[in-house]
Design an enzyme around this catalytic site. Sequence first.
Site, mmCIF file in Angstrom:
data_model
loop_
_atom_site.group_PDB
_atom_site.id
_atom_site.type_symbol
_atom_site.label_atom_id
_atom_site.label_comp_id
_atom_site.label_asym_id
_atom_site.label_seq_id
_atom_site.Cartn_x
_atom_site.Cartn_y
_atom_site.Cartn_z
ATOM 1 C CE1 TYR A 177 39.728 42.655 24.934
ATOM 2 C CE2 TYR A 177 41.835 41.839 24.156
ATOM 3 C CZ TYR A 177 41.074 42.830 24.755
ATOM 4 O OH TYR A 177 41.675 44.004 25.152
ATOM 5 C CG HIS A 209 41.056 43.831 30.925
ATOM 6 N ND1 HIS A 209 40.462 42.878 30.122
ATOM 7 C CD2 HIS A 209 41.029 44.982 30.199
ATOM 8 C CE1 HIS A 209 40.099 43.422 28.977
ATOM 9 N NE2 HIS A 209 40.414 44.703 29.007
#
Length: 325
Positions: free
Chosen positions: A62, A145
């Site tokens: 992010y 992830h």
Amino acid sequence: MPAGSGGSWVGRDGGGVEVSRHGFGGAPIGNLFHGVSEEQARATVDAAWDAGVRLFDTAPHYGLGLSERRLGAALKDRSGYVLSTKVGRLLVPASSSSGGRDEQGFDVSADLQRVWDFSGDGVRRSLEESLGRLGLPAVDIALIHDPDDHMEQALAEAYPALAELRAQGVVKAIGVGMNQWQAPLRFVQETSIDVVMLAGRYTLLDQSGLPLLEECARRGVRVLAAGVFNSGILATPRPTGTYNYEPAPASVVERATRIAEICEHHDVTLPQAAMAFPLRHPAVASVVLGARSPEEITANAALLSRPVPEAMWDELMSEGLLPKE
């Protein structure tokens, strides 16, 4: 009662953490799609805290670490929260110093680049570097992830590394975070993970992830439901925006509009129903909502705190808009 209260336990064998039913998703404060100032990012986290949110999720992905840095700074002098980050992408200096912008959806300078790494050493390095960016001594939850194209290595190397860190008490709970349900189902069936973060596959418009949730419920694995607005179409009282980050097909808009009409008949808004729906499943511990402003936090918390009448769910099921329970 704050919308974030009413905690649910994530973990097994006497370990784990208690998470709030309203979680904070940190991608927007990593400048997802467009920039957010330092002041606004901090005010957004502060608003989440004031609303009772105690689960905070982030990732190196992010904003090339920006979300982790901002979230860590906002949480630095607080206690009593649960912090989740992710492994699988290492951040390394960019091979080109052209001064361009990141091409993976974040409005940040591309001075770093992501490198996939689901090895045991990669997992340990990822967590160590995340702690450096966060400026915090520990994280509570570590999620593998997006291992879509790296499943065998993630199962054979990343998971055992996380399991060892959990056994050592370095992290309290481990799991996987993805926007599909089939691969997480393998983790649930083949490992001893504690939690799955599932994005967009158990929503008012897409219940394809139900087999995963059912297996999680059977095995005591908790689910953090993300992407509950399916990228925007469910985020407003009348369906607008995209569906799974693409223009919404007419059939999806029509279905969402009919759901919205039934919601309104019961004095419920479409986003309120979208947030409430996943929490009806016993496997779901929390709804994780990304936010980039205090106003978004306040609005979401207010909607989450409002009860949804059972008659509304009954009507949606009788109309064939939701599967019968």
